[in-house]
Design a protein around this motif. Structure first.
Motif, PDB file in Angstrom:
ATOM      1  N   TYR A  72       0.837  -1.200   0.000  1.00  0.00           N
ATOM      2  CA  TYR A  72       0.000   0.000   0.000  1.00  0.00           C
ATOM      3  C   TYR A  72       0.876   1.257   0.000  1.00  0.00           C
ATOM      4  O   TYR A  72       1.949   1.285   0.606  1.00  0.00           O
ATOM      5  N   GLN A  73       0.369   2.326  -0.633  1.00  0.00           N
ATOM      6  CA  GLN A  73       0.850   3.654  -0.284  1.00  0.00           C
ATOM      7  C   GLN A  73       0.254   3.922   1.102  1.00  0.00           C
ATOM      8  O   GLN A  73      -0.966   3.993   1.252  1.00  0.00           O
ATOM      9  N   THR A  74       1.116   4.028   2.095  1.00  0.00           N
ATOM     10  CA  THR A  74       0.691   4.001   3.493  1.00  0.00           C
ATOM     11  C   THR A  74       0.775   5.378   4.125  1.00  0.00           C
ATOM     12  O   THR A  74       1.738   6.125   3.891  1.00  0.00           O
ATOM     13  N   GLY A  75      -0.235   5.696   4.946  1.00  0.00           N
ATOM     14  CA  GLY A  75      -0.254   6.981   5.633  1.00  0.00           C
ATOM     15  C   GLY A  75      -0.320   6.808   7.137  1.00  0.00           C
ATOM     16  O   GLY A  75      -1.149   6.052   7.652  1.00  0.00           O
ATOM     17  N   ALA A  76       0.574   7.492   7.859  1.00  0.00           N
ATOM     18  CA  ALA A  76       0.532   7.541   9.322  1.00  0.00           C
ATOM     19  C   ALA A  76       0.195   8.973   9.738  1.00  0.00           C
ATOM     20  O   ALA A  76      -0.134   9.815   8.902  1.00  0.00           O
ATOM     21  N   GLY A  77       0.279   9.271  11.044  1.00  0.00           N
ATOM     22  CA  GLY A  77       0.016  10.637  11.487  1.00  0.00           C
ATOM     23  C   GLY A  77      -0.372  10.700  12.947  1.00  0.00           C
ATOM     24  O   GLY A  77      -0.496   9.664  13.620  1.00  0.00           O
ATOM     25  N   PHE A  78      -0.564  11.918  13.431  1.00  0.00           N
ATOM     26  CA  PHE A  78      -0.859  12.099  14.855  1.00  0.00           C
ATOM     27  C   PHE A  78      -1.567  13.427  15.075  1.00  0.00           C
ATOM     28  O   PHE A  78      -1.578  14.303  14.207  1.00  0.00           O
ATOM     29  N   MET A  79      -2.171  13.557  16.262  1.00  0.00           N
ATOM     30  CA  MET A  79      -2.796  14.810  16.675  1.00  0.00           C
ATOM     31  C   MET A  79      -1.748  15.688  17.340  1.00  0.00           C
ATOM     32  O   MET A  79      -0.920  15.203  18.115  1.00  0.00           O
ATOM     33  N   ASP A 127       7.489  11.173  17.616  1.00  0.00           N
ATOM     34  CA  ASP A 127       6.580  11.004  16.478  1.00  0.00           C
ATOM     35  C   ASP A 127       7.288  11.313  15.163  1.00  0.00           C
ATOM     36  O   ASP A 127       7.144  10.589  14.175  1.00  0.00           O
ATOM     37  N   LEU A 128       8.031  12.406  15.142  1.00  0.00           N
ATOM     38  CA  LEU A 128       8.752  12.790  13.928  1.00  0.00           C
ATOM     39  C   LEU A 128       9.779  11.729  13.547  1.00  0.00           C
ATOM     40  O   LEU A 128       9.921  11.375  12.366  1.00  0.00           O
ATOM     41  N   LEU A 129      10.498  11.202  14.532  1.00  0.00           N
ATOM     42  CA  LEU A 129      11.516  10.188  14.249  1.00  0.00           C
ATOM     43  C   LEU A 129      10.871   8.856  13.847  1.00  0.00           C
ATOM     44  O   LEU A 129      11.413   8.136  12.988  1.00  0.00           O
ATOM     45  N   PHE A 130       9.717   8.542  14.436  1.00  0.00           N
ATOM     46  CA  PHE A 130       8.995   7.333  14.020  1.00  0.00           C
ATOM     47  C   PHE A 130       8.582   7.447  12.552  1.00  0.00           C
ATOM     48  O   PHE A 130       8.745   6.502  11.765  1.00  0.00           O
ATOM     49  N   ILE A 131       8.042   8.606  12.183  1.00  0.00           N
ATOM     50  CA  ILE A 131       7.608   8.818  10.800  1.00  0.00           C
ATOM     51  C   ILE A 131       8.803   8.751   9.850  1.00  0.00           C
ATOM     52  O   ILE A 131       8.718   8.158   8.769  1.00  0.00           O
ATOM     53  N   MET A 138       2.365   8.905   2.892  1.00  0.00           N
ATOM     54  CA  MET A 138       1.426   9.954   3.316  1.00  0.00           C
ATOM     55  C   MET A 138       1.580  10.170   4.821  1.00  0.00           C
ATOM     56  O   MET A 138       1.917   9.240   5.553  1.00  0.00           O
ATOM     57  N   CYS A 139       1.309  11.391   5.253  1.00  0.00           N
ATOM     58  CA  CYS A 139       1.351  11.680   6.682  1.00  0.00           C
ATOM     59  C   CYS A 139       0.328  12.763   6.993  1.00  0.00           C
ATOM     60  O   CYS A 139       0.403  13.867   6.450  1.00  0.00           O
ATOM     61  N   MET A 177      11.779  16.404   6.412  1.00  0.00           N
ATOM     62  CA  MET A 177      12.253  15.055   6.738  1.00  0.00           C
ATOM     63  C   MET A 177      11.880  14.041   5.657  1.00  0.00           C
ATOM     64  O   MET A 177      12.634  13.106   5.377  1.00  0.00           O
ATOM     65  N   LEU A 178      10.700  14.223   5.057  1.00  0.00           N
ATOM     66  CA  LEU A 178      10.213  13.336   3.995  1.00  0.00           C
ATOM     67  C   LEU A 178       9.858  14.223   2.797  1.00  0.00           C
ATOM     68  O   LEU A 178       8.701  14.600   2.616  1.00  0.00           O
ATOM     69  N   PRO A 179      10.840  14.590   1.981  1.00  0.00           N
ATOM     70  CA  PRO A 179      10.674  15.672   0.997  1.00  0.00           C
ATOM     71  C   PRO A 179       9.511  15.505   0.025  1.00  0.00           C
ATOM     72  O   PRO A 179       8.896  16.492  -0.365  1.00  0.00           O
ATOM     73  N   SER A 180       9.180  14.253  -0.362  1.00  0.00           N
ATOM     74  CA  SER A 180       8.128  14.090  -1.370  1.00  0.00           C
ATOM     75  C   SER A 180       6.854  13.470  -0.794  1.00  0.00           C
ATOM     76  O   SER A 180       5.998  13.013  -1.540  1.00  0.00           O
TER      77      SER A 180
END
Length: 348
Positions: free
Chosen positions: A196-203, A217-221, A228-229, A263-266
């Motif tokens: 999958y094109q996978t998306g994570a994220g947080f509040m 959170d940033l380092l996990f991502i 996607m984030c 951190m994730l340019p694209s």
């Protein structure tokens, strides 16, 4: 290391240490934030020019077996209005969206046991059969590896699952004991493994969150490297245990959007509805800070206010055509163009 040096390190090397991220978040000035914003905007435009991708959001069910303390459709909320879209209603939303130019449909809902693999595979297959030029994104919570694999085989392209927090102790303050932090993270790795094109994220600004949590959170991502984030400010819901907690900071959210972009340019990075709810110009600000996706609502008008994850959600009374017209106008006002495109992730 000074903040300007940390920002430039993020820009050139796409990484920073936990200590550097904590220092930057804790001490950044308005001038330094503007420097960060410009670097993030430049990076987003390097890959995506001034294009903003639209995704058609279809909220398929407000029924959920989970009891997350922050969520308005949590199982224990007896005031929540429960609904479930029929297969035909979902397909009708896609028909409306396609005619308006949407080429990605996001099927999002609570963890509703009605939507078994058989049901969801049938829905995905029908959408892909009718609209082979479209992408299907699912956001239906935690499922087994076998379930994710079946949905992928049926044609689902992307899957969104916010990890919410990388810290187990923090996770346990936001969720009841029957929910597992390790399983949440494992789900994300399963999705990546399947393809999958996978998306994570947080509040941002969730109850009990610390700056150290945000750095984790940033380092996990960074480590997960999702395509996607999605992040947005925490907004309380009146019928949850966190009703009295304050909104998350829009200023902090914008800063973190910019850091994630570096951190994730694209990465495909939404400017979320929650950001637009917390600040009337929040979605425009998100784009200017490095985001490149917006998600107008295609859900049936009569149910939009019922998918109430937090209070005062915007765009619950707009027709879909109004929603996209408004979005195009808003993005044009800041020099961006909403494009009707599948909008796939670009490898850096």
């Amino acid at each position: 290391m000074k903040n300007y040096e940390i920002i430039d390190k993020l820009y050139f090397e796409h990484t920073a240490s936990k200590a550097e991220l904590v220092a930057l978040i804790n001490t950044i000035s308005d001038e330094e934030l503007e420097h960060l914003r410009k670097k993030a905007q430049q990076t987003a435009q390097k890959y995506y020019s001034n294009k903003v991708y639209i995704r058609g959001l279809i909220e398929i069910s407000s029924i959920c077996k989970n009891d997350c303390y922050y969520c308005g459709i949590r199982r224990s909320n007896t005031n929540a209005v429960r609904y479930r879209l029929s297969e035909q209603q979902i397909l009708d939303c896609c028909d409306t969206g396609y005619s308006l130019g949407f080429r990605t449909f996001v099927l999002q809902g609570g963890e509703d046991g009605y939507f078994t693999d058989d049901v969801m595979c049938r829905i995905v297959e029908q959408i892909k059969q009718k609209y082979p030029d479209c992408a299907v994104t699912l956001s239906l919570g935690e499922r087994s590896y076998e379930s994710y694999k079946r949905l992928f085989s049926a044609g689902a392209d992307r899957y969104l699952l916010r990890h919410e927090t990388a810290d187990r102790t923090h996770y346990e303050k936001l969720h009841p004991s029957e929910m597992s932090h390790s399983n949440r993270l494992d789900c994300l790795y399963r999705l990546k493994k399947i393809g999958y094109q996978t998306g994570a994220g947080f509040m941002v600004g969730s109850p009990y969150q610390t700056t150290e949590n945000l750095a984790d959170d940033l380092l996990f991502i960074k480590n997960l490297n999702p395509q996607m984030c999605g992040i947005g400010p925490f907004i309380p819901h009146k019928d949850t245990p966190f009703a009295k907690f304050p909104n998350g900071s829009v200023w902090l959210c914008l800063m973190l959007i910019s850091i994630i972009r570096l951190m994730l340019p694209s990465v495909l990075l939404p400017s979320t509805t929650a950001l637009g709810t917390a600040d009337s110009n929040g979605r425009e600000k998100g784009i200017l800070h490095g985001a490149n996706v917006v998600m107008p609502n295609l859900s049936p008008l009569e149910h939009r206010k019922d998918y109430s994850l937090y209070d005062n959600k915007i765009c619950t009374g707009d027709e879909s055509a109004q929603c996209i017209s408004c979005m195009k106008r808003r993005m044009k006002s800041i020099g961006y163009e909403v494009v009707t495109d599948v909008g796939n992730y670009i490898e850096p």
